[in-house]
Design a protein around this motif. Structure first.
Motif, PDB file in Angstrom:
ATOM      1  N   PRO A 152      68.759  75.696  76.181  1.00  0.00           N
ATOM      2  CA  PRO A 152      68.650  75.772  77.806  1.00  0.00           C
ATOM      3  C   PRO A 152      68.545  77.146  78.302  1.00  0.00           C
ATOM      4  CG  PRO A 152      70.444  74.362  77.438  1.00  0.00           C
ATOM      5  CD  PRO A 152      69.945  74.971  76.202  1.00  0.00           C
ATOM      6  N   LYS A 153      68.730  78.330  77.277  1.00  0.00           N
ATOM      7  CA  LYS A 153      68.785  79.594  77.624  1.00  0.00           C
ATOM      8  C   LYS A 153      67.299  80.290  77.213  1.00  0.00           C
ATOM      9  CE  LYS A 153      73.664  80.180  76.957  1.00  0.00           C
ATOM     10  NZ  LYS A 153      74.685  80.546  76.430  1.00  0.00           N
ATOM     11  N   PHE A 154      66.717  79.573  76.512  1.00  0.00           N
ATOM     12  CA  PHE A 154      65.242  80.127  75.907  1.00  0.00           C
ATOM     13  C   PHE A 154      64.662  80.649  76.971  1.00  0.00           C
ATOM     14  CE2 PHE A 154      64.449  76.882  72.308  1.00  0.00           C
ATOM     15  CZ  PHE A 154      65.586  77.300  71.602  1.00  0.00           C
ATOM     16  N   ALA A 155      63.984  81.972  76.794  1.00  0.00           N
ATOM     17  CA  ALA A 155      63.494  82.854  77.662  1.00  0.00           C
ATOM     18  C   ALA A 155      61.844  83.046  77.323  1.00  0.00           C
ATOM     19  CB  ALA A 155      64.189  84.243  77.715  1.00  0.00           C
ATOM     20  N   GLN A 156      61.198  83.036  78.319  1.00  0.00           N
ATOM     21  CA  GLN A 156      59.669  83.348  78.085  1.00  0.00           C
ATOM     22  C   GLN A 156      59.590  84.884  77.817  1.00  0.00           C
ATOM     23  OE1 GLN A 156      56.528  83.448  81.643  1.00  0.00           O
ATOM     24  NE2 GLN A 156      56.911  81.323  81.034  1.00  0.00           N
ATOM     25  N   PRO A 157      58.767  85.044  76.865  1.00  0.00           N
ATOM     26  CA  PRO A 157      58.582  86.624  76.345  1.00  0.00           C
ATOM     27  C   PRO A 157      57.903  87.398  77.520  1.00  0.00           C
ATOM     28  CG  PRO A 157      57.884  85.027  74.656  1.00  0.00           C
ATOM     29  CD  PRO A 157      58.035  84.288  75.980  1.00  0.00           C
ATOM     30  N   SER A 158      57.930  88.605  77.539  1.00  0.00           N
ATOM     31  CA  SER A 158      57.476  89.314  78.584  1.00  0.00           C
ATOM     32  C   SER A 158      56.048  89.354  78.275  1.00  0.00           C
ATOM     33  CB  SER A 158      57.680  90.776  78.419  1.00  0.00           C
ATOM     34  OG  SER A 158      57.801  91.354  77.066  1.00  0.00           O
ATOM     35  N   PHE A 159      55.427  89.284  77.248  1.00  0.00           N
ATOM     36  CA  PHE A 159      53.697  88.982  77.159  1.00  0.00           C
ATOM     37  C   PHE A 159      53.181  87.870  77.435  1.00  0.00           C
ATOM     38  CE2 PHE A 159      55.777  88.518  72.782  1.00  0.00           C
ATOM     39  CZ  PHE A 159      55.155  87.153  72.728  1.00  0.00           C
ATOM     40  N   TRP A 160      53.916  87.017  77.861  1.00  0.00           N
ATOM     41  CA  TRP A 160      53.549  85.484  78.162  1.00  0.00           C
ATOM     42  C   TRP A 160      52.088  85.583  79.018  1.00  0.00           C
ATOM     43  CZ3 TRP A 160      54.534  80.778  76.233  1.00  0.00           C
ATOM     44  CH2 TRP A 160      54.017  79.472  76.975  1.00  0.00           C
ATOM     45  N   ASN A 161      52.292  86.132  80.248  1.00  0.00           N
ATOM     46  CA  ASN A 161      51.261  86.089  81.377  1.00  0.00           C
ATOM     47  C   ASN A 161      50.166  87.380  80.734  1.00  0.00           C
ATOM     48  OD1 ASN A 161      52.421  84.230  82.940  1.00  0.00           O
ATOM     49  ND2 ASN A 161      53.602  85.904  83.964  1.00  0.00           N
ATOM     50  N   ASP A 162      50.661  88.330  80.268  1.00  0.00           N
ATOM     51  CA  ASP A 162      49.506  89.286  79.912  1.00  0.00           C
ATOM     52  C   ASP A 162      48.652  88.664  78.759  1.00  0.00           C
ATOM     53  OD1 ASP A 162      50.896  90.977  81.174  1.00  0.00           O
ATOM     54  OD2 ASP A 162      52.037  92.174  79.235  1.00  0.00           O
ATOM     55  N   PHE A 163      49.043  87.571  77.759  1.00  0.00           N
ATOM     56  CA  PHE A 163      48.183  86.974  77.077  1.00  0.00           C
ATOM     57  C   PHE A 163      47.782  85.836  77.656  1.00  0.00           C
ATOM     58  CE2 PHE A 163      50.585  89.061  73.249  1.00  0.00           C
ATOM     59  CZ  PHE A 163      49.882  90.240  73.324  1.00  0.00           C
ATOM     60  N   GLY A 164      47.768  85.601  78.983  1.00  0.00           N
ATOM     61  CA  GLY A 164      47.395  84.108  79.480  1.00  0.00           C
ATOM     62  C   GLY A 164      47.935  82.739  78.647  1.00  0.00           C
ATOM     63  N   LEU A 165      49.127  82.848  78.189  1.00  0.00           N
ATOM     64  CA  LEU A 165      49.375  81.762  77.594  1.00  0.00           C
ATOM     65  C   LEU A 165      49.736  80.764  78.402  1.00  0.00           C
ATOM     66  CD1 LEU A 165      51.780  83.458  74.955  1.00  0.00           C
ATOM     67  CD2 LEU A 165      49.526  83.104  74.542  1.00  0.00           C
ATOM     68  N   GLU A 166      49.515  79.244  77.762  1.00  0.00           N
ATOM     69  CA  GLU A 166      49.987  78.166  78.412  1.00  0.00           C
ATOM     70  C   GLU A 166      50.601  77.307  77.412  1.00  0.00           C
ATOM     71  OE1 GLU A 166      46.808  76.318  81.126  1.00  0.00           O
ATOM     72  OE2 GLU A 166      45.619  78.034  80.464  1.00  0.00           O
ATOM     73  N   LYS A 167      51.420  76.430  78.005  1.00  0.00           N
ATOM     74  CA  LYS A 167      52.136  75.461  76.964  1.00  0.00           C
ATOM     75  C   LYS A 167      51.133  74.463  76.099  1.00  0.00           C
ATOM     76  CE  LYS A 167      56.521  75.562  79.657  1.00  0.00           C
ATOM     77  NZ  LYS A 167      57.477  74.683  80.636  1.00  0.00           N
ATOM     78  N   GLN A 168      51.608  74.386  74.768  1.00  0.00           N
ATOM     79  CA  GLN A 168      50.575  73.583  73.917  1.00  0.00           C
ATOM     80  C   GLN A 168      49.349  74.249  73.712  1.00  0.00           C
ATOM     81  OE1 GLN A 168      51.977  70.593  72.448  1.00  0.00           O
ATOM     82  NE2 GLN A 168      53.710  71.571  73.040  1.00  0.00           N
ATOM     83  N   LYS A 169      48.952  75.478  74.229  1.00  0.00           N
ATOM     84  CA  LYS A 169      47.731  76.009  74.134  1.00  0.00           C
ATOM     85  C   LYS A 169      47.629  77.452  73.182  1.00  0.00           C
ATOM     86  CE  LYS A 169      45.463  73.638  78.004  1.00  0.00           C
ATOM     87  NZ  LYS A 169      44.952  73.950  79.104  1.00  0.00           N
ATOM     88  N   TYR A 170      48.544  77.476  72.177  1.00  0.00           N
ATOM     89  CA  TYR A 170      48.535  78.796  71.365  1.00  0.00           C
ATOM     90  C   TYR A 170      49.191  78.146  70.202  1.00  0.00           C
ATOM     91  CZ  TYR A 170      53.628  79.096  72.905  1.00  0.00           C
ATOM     92  OH  TYR A 170      54.673  78.696  73.218  1.00  0.00           O
ATOM     93  N   LEU A 171      49.018  79.027  69.204  1.00  0.00           N
ATOM     94  CA  LEU A 171      49.973  79.095  67.857  1.00  0.00           C
ATOM     95  C   LEU A 171      51.061  79.931  67.770  1.00  0.00           C
ATOM     96  CD1 LEU A 171      47.260  76.925  67.374  1.00  0.00           C
ATOM     97  CD2 LEU A 171      47.890  77.154  65.176  1.00  0.00           C
ATOM     98  N   VAL A 172      51.930  79.695  66.701  1.00  0.00           N
ATOM     99  CA  VAL A 172      52.858  80.850  66.431  1.00  0.00           C
ATOM    100  C   VAL A 172      52.782  81.051  64.915  1.00  0.00           C
ATOM    101  CG1 VAL A 172      55.295  81.660  66.347  1.00  0.00           C
ATOM    102  CG2 VAL A 172      54.477  80.325  68.463  1.00  0.00           C
TER     103      VAL A 172
END
Length: 371
Positions: free
Chosen positions: A185-205
């Protein structure tokens, strides 16, 4: 009853946090149990150590051996010398070691030399690959431990085959999953999320650090080339190990869809994993987390010490052939990746079961079983 809990490297921290919580709860209920937390300093920089203590609510260590740096032999020796002194000054009834890092083996040896019983958490897992330092650490630690806390029945069987008496083995589950479920429940969106234009299910790690994947320039180029071409232009987030970063720079490898970021804290990294289309890794622990979160995982190794993540979970062991990775990506993007399920006792209550056992052990005998 005093227990010395050993933590030395990033993989340890997720495993000790719930154990400390469970011991404290037992103590609050009036049970005669306490602990000393010993940080060996094997991982000594902020990103590899400090952030995890803060995010997981782990208290400040009672002692820091500051034994980081040097070769594996030098580090092992430094930990043993300093932990021996700690044991002589603060002798516990039990030393509890977790996982398979250098600190685990070194502290187990030092404890047994002083006739202090040892309990190994995550005992019995085997890759069969003796080129991995972790496999040597597992074999040595299990050969001299008194009590064995296991994550699966596979690990139980490995220990019995090696001569361990079944009554010394306690199948309790996986403390790393305790931490995962508590912190989700505490997982936090990384600061670069918006910079890279990330969307859920639309990137790999991706995480890569093993020599078989990153030390050969041709192998590393081929793997990254497959990823650049086979992910349908989706970005690949790569929290990069310093060694891997140095190799990429040295080999002059250019990256397009691969977005390199610094090592992440626990909450940020697992947010990324939870919402990824899939994960490419050569790590072990990540395969357990992806299995519980139901995230497709591709492991670039020829062996695994966690076969349950493949037979039960969402992981596939691909080997190191780039063609196998290309085929796996095709399965992923065609929507045919297996669903997987969660192994037995990976339910968030492992540490509670473990402390129940610890409270019943007779510490007057190093090879005693639970009463």
């Amino acid at each position: 009853m005093l227990i010395s809990i050993i933590a030395g490297a990033r993989p340890n921290f997720m495993k000790i946090a719930p154990i400390i919580d469970a011991i404290q709860k037992a103590k609050d209920k009036g049970h005669y149990i306490s602990y000393r937390l010993i940080h060996t300093g094997q991982h000594y920089d902020k990103k590899m150590s400090g952030d995890f203590f803060e995010q997981l609510g782990i208290p400040e260590p009672d002692a820091n051996l500051e034994a980081g740096g040097g070769t594996q032999a030098e580090q092992t020796a430094a930990i043993m010398v300093r932990f021996e002194k700690e044991l002589l000054e603060n002798r516990p009834e039990l030393v509890l070691v977790v996982g398979d890092v250098t600190s685990t083996m070194a502290c187990a040896i030092a404890a047994q030399k002083l006739h202090v019983p040892v309990a190994h958490v995550e005992a019995g897992i085997r890759s069969g690959d003796w080129t991995m330092p972790e496999e040597i650490n597992r074999l040595v630690t299990d050969s001299i431990s008194n009590y064995f806390f296991t994550t699966t029945e596979i690990a139980n069987n490995n220990l019995v085959k090696s001569g361990v008496k079944p009554e010394h083995i306690f199948f309790v589950g996986n403390t790393m999953i305790d931490t995962l479920l508590k912190q989700m429940p505490k997982f936090a969106q990384p600061s670069f999320w918006n910079d890279f234009g990330l969307e859920k299910q639309k990137y790999l790690v991706m995480t890569l650090h093993r020599p078989s994947n990153v030390d050969d320039p041709e192998q590393l180029r081929k793997l990254l080339n497959v990823l650049e071409k086979g992910t349908e232009q989706l970005p690949i987030i790569f929290p990069m190990h310093p060694r891997t970063r140095n190799n990429i720079e040295k080999f002059g490898i250019s990256l397009n869809n691969v977005k390199v970021v610094d090592p992440l804290g626990y909450l940020e990294f697992n947010y990324l994993v939870q919402h990824a289309k899939g994960v490419v890794t050569d790590s072990g622990g990540i395969t357990e987390e992806t299995t519980v979160m139901g995230v497709p995982c591709m492991t670039l190794r020829t062996t695994t010490e966690r076969p349950e993540t493949c037979t039960i979970g969402t992981n596939e062991l691909l080997g190191t052939d780039p063609k196998a990775l290309e085929d796996a990506l095709h399965v992923l993007f065609s929507g045919n990746w297996k669903k997987g399920s969660i192994p037995e006792l990976w339910d968030g209550k492992t540490a509670e079961r473990m402390v129940d056992v610890l409270l019943k052990l007779d510490y007057s005998k190093g090879n005693a079983v639970a009463q």
